[in-house]
Design a protein around this motif. Structure first.
Motif, PDB file in Angstrom:
ATOM      1  N   UNK A 134      12.239  84.439  62.871  1.00  0.00           N
ATOM      2  CA  UNK A 134      11.669  83.132  62.567  1.00  0.00           C
ATOM      3  C   UNK A 134      11.761  82.262  63.807  1.00  0.00           C
ATOM      4  N   UNK A 135      10.791  81.372  63.942  1.00  0.00           N
ATOM      5  CA  UNK A 135      10.728  80.414  65.040  1.00  0.00           C
ATOM      6  C   UNK A 135      10.581  79.048  64.381  1.00  0.00           C
ATOM      7  N   UNK A 136      11.547  78.181  64.559  1.00  0.00           N
ATOM      8  CA  UNK A 136      11.569  76.880  63.905  1.00  0.00           C
ATOM      9  C   UNK A 136      11.540  75.785  64.958  1.00  0.00           C
ATOM     10  N   UNK A 137      10.575  74.875  64.854  1.00  0.00           N
ATOM     11  CA  UNK A 137      10.500  73.726  65.753  1.00  0.00           C
ATOM     12  C   UNK A 137      10.614  72.459  64.917  1.00  0.00           C
ATOM     13  N   UNK A 138      11.562  71.607  65.300  1.00  0.00           N
ATOM     14  CA  UNK A 138      11.810  70.368  64.574  1.00  0.00           C
ATOM     15  C   UNK A 138      10.855  69.292  65.076  1.00  0.00           C
ATOM     16  N   UNK A 140      10.623  66.112  63.192  1.00  0.00           N
ATOM     17  CA  UNK A 140      11.266  64.846  62.832  1.00  0.00           C
ATOM     18  C   UNK A 140      12.655  65.135  62.306  1.00  0.00           C
ATOM     19  N   UNK A 141      13.608  64.254  62.592  1.00  0.00           N
ATOM     20  CA  UNK A 141      14.956  64.394  62.054  1.00  0.00           C
ATOM     21  C   UNK A 141      15.771  65.450  62.768  1.00  0.00           C
ATOM     22  N   UNK A 142      16.784  65.953  62.058  1.00  0.00           N
ATOM     23  CA  UNK A 142      17.674  66.973  62.618  1.00  0.00           C
ATOM     24  C   UNK A 142      18.007  67.985  61.527  1.00  0.00           C
ATOM     25  N   UNK A 143      18.207  69.239  61.945  1.00  0.00           N
ATOM     26  CA  UNK A 143      18.551  70.312  61.009  1.00  0.00           C
ATOM     27  C   UNK A 143      19.623  71.201  61.618  1.00  0.00           C
ATOM     28  N   UNK A 144      20.260  71.957  60.754  1.00  0.00           N
ATOM     29  CA  UNK A 144      21.158  73.023  61.169  1.00  0.00           C
ATOM     30  C   UNK A 144      20.518  74.334  60.715  1.00  0.00           C
ATOM     31  N   UNK A 145      20.521  75.321  61.619  1.00  0.00           N
ATOM     32  CA  UNK A 145      19.996  76.646  61.309  1.00  0.00           C
ATOM     33  C   UNK A 145      21.162  77.619  61.299  1.00  0.00           C
ATOM     34  N   UNK A 146      21.236  78.423  60.256  1.00  0.00           N
ATOM     35  CA  UNK A 146      22.273  79.448  60.136  1.00  0.00           C
ATOM     36  C   UNK A 146      21.573  80.788  59.956  1.00  0.00           C
ATOM     37  N   UNK A 158      13.321  70.429  69.480  1.00  0.00           N
ATOM     38  CA  UNK A 158      14.051  71.674  69.705  1.00  0.00           C
ATOM     39  C   UNK A 158      13.401  72.818  68.928  1.00  0.00           C
ATOM     40  N   UNK A 159      13.489  74.013  69.505  1.00  0.00           N
ATOM     41  CA  UNK A 159      12.997  75.222  68.842  1.00  0.00           C
ATOM     42  C   UNK A 159      14.118  76.245  68.790  1.00  0.00           C
ATOM     43  N   UNK A 160      14.285  76.873  67.647  1.00  0.00           N
ATOM     44  CA  UNK A 160      15.244  77.966  67.479  1.00  0.00           C
ATOM     45  C   UNK A 160      14.471  79.220  67.113  1.00  0.00           C
ATOM     46  N   UNK A 161      14.858  80.319  67.738  1.00  0.00           N
ATOM     47  CA  UNK A 161      14.300  81.634  67.395  1.00  0.00           C
ATOM     48  C   UNK A 161      15.471  82.486  66.950  1.00  0.00           C
ATOM     49  N   UNK A 162      15.347  83.076  65.773  1.00  0.00           N
ATOM     50  CA  UNK A 162      16.497  83.782  65.222  1.00  0.00           C
ATOM     51  C   UNK A 162      16.050  84.908  64.309  1.00  0.00           C
ATOM     52  N   UNK A 163      16.978  85.843  64.096  1.00  0.00           N
ATOM     53  CA  UNK A 163      16.699  86.958  63.199  1.00  0.00           C
ATOM     54  C   UNK A 163      16.739  86.465  61.763  1.00  0.00           C
ATOM     55  N   UNK A 175      19.560  63.017  57.228  1.00  0.00           N
ATOM     56  CA  UNK A 175      18.441  62.396  56.527  1.00  0.00           C
ATOM     57  C   UNK A 175      17.272  63.339  56.382  1.00  0.00           C
ATOM     58  N   UNK A 176      16.088  62.748  56.253  1.00  0.00           N
ATOM     59  CA  UNK A 176      14.870  63.556  56.106  1.00  0.00           C
ATOM     60  C   UNK A 176      14.579  64.293  57.410  1.00  0.00           C
ATOM     61  N   UNK A 177      13.839  65.410  57.283  1.00  0.00           N
ATOM     62  CA  UNK A 177      13.448  66.179  58.464  1.00  0.00           C
ATOM     63  C   UNK A 177      12.122  66.867  58.188  1.00  0.00           C
ATOM     64  N   UNK A 178      11.456  67.203  59.269  1.00  0.00           N
ATOM     65  CA  UNK A 178      10.196  67.938  59.179  1.00  0.00           C
ATOM     66  C   UNK A 178      10.178  68.969  60.296  1.00  0.00           C
ATOM     67  N   UNK A 179       9.677  70.170  59.991  1.00  0.00           N
ATOM     68  CA  UNK A 179       9.654  71.243  60.981  1.00  0.00           C
ATOM     69  C   UNK A 179       8.472  72.166  60.731  1.00  0.00           C
TER      70      UNK A 179
END
Length: 186
Positions: A134-138, A140-146, A158-163, A175-179
């Motif tokens: 998966x490739x996640x780009x934020x 709006x807001x902030x997120x944690x990826x596990x 920020x973009x995260x690429x992960x299995x 708060x709210x976020x969008x990705x």
């Protein structure tokens, strides 16, 4: 008034015209659509009435607009899905709205989603197929990826690429976020 025979004849002519305008043989259309060569030939000659499923397969292979088939319209060079018309996945996660941005034929290979999280929202996923990423780009807001035992915090841009072939989740921070989420080889 259009009779059933008129509609049948226009359908046959439209499919044949679409095939010829693409320079495709009956064999090529059969391979692309999964409809047998003999059935394609019978439909084009007006000797067979195709099912909706068969028509759908043929229109996708020929890049002909299903709804405009009888008028002979081809698929536009720019396909637009208006915001309110994009499909939404319900019942996944908590406090998250998932809009599908990729075409249905991309499912399992290259899927694109617009994720909108409420404060405290999260999307918890079971492992996908082996090698899925998966490739996640934020946006709006902030997120944690596990992903498995790995944890990363992400902010706007920020973009995260992960299995994603292990348990994984995305959750909001504060708060709210969008990705935008891209899933490959699920």
């Amino acid at each position: 008034m259009n009779t059933r025979a008129d509609i049948h004849d226009r359908l046959a002519a439209s499919l044949k015209e679409a095939r010829k305008s693409k320079g495709l043989s009956l064999d090529a259309v059969a391979k692309l659509s999964g409809v047998s060569r003999s059935m394609v030939s019978q439909i084009e000659r007006g000797e067979s009435s195709p099912t909706v499923a068969t028509l759908w397969n043929l229109t996708q292979a020929l890049q002909v607009d299903f709804a405009g088939l009888l008028e002979g319209r081809t698929t536009p060079g720019i396909e637009v899905i208006r915001a309110e018309a994009a499909p939404v996945i319900a019942g996944r996660g908590q406090g998250v709205r998932i809009r599908i941005l990729s075409p249905a034929e991309a499912a399992g290979e290259h899927e694109v989603y617009d994720l909108r999280f409420d404060a405290g929202g999260q999307l918890v996923s079971d492992p996908h197929g082996p090698g899925c990423r998966e490739h996640l780009t934020v946006l709006e807001g902030a997120v944690t990826v596990v992903s498995g035992d790995d944890v990363q915090g992400l902010g706007v841009g920020d973009t995260a690429r992960y299995f994603a072939d292990r348990p994984h989740r995305i959750e909001t921070v504060g708060g709210m976020a969008r990705a935008i989420l891209i899933v490959q080889n699920s």
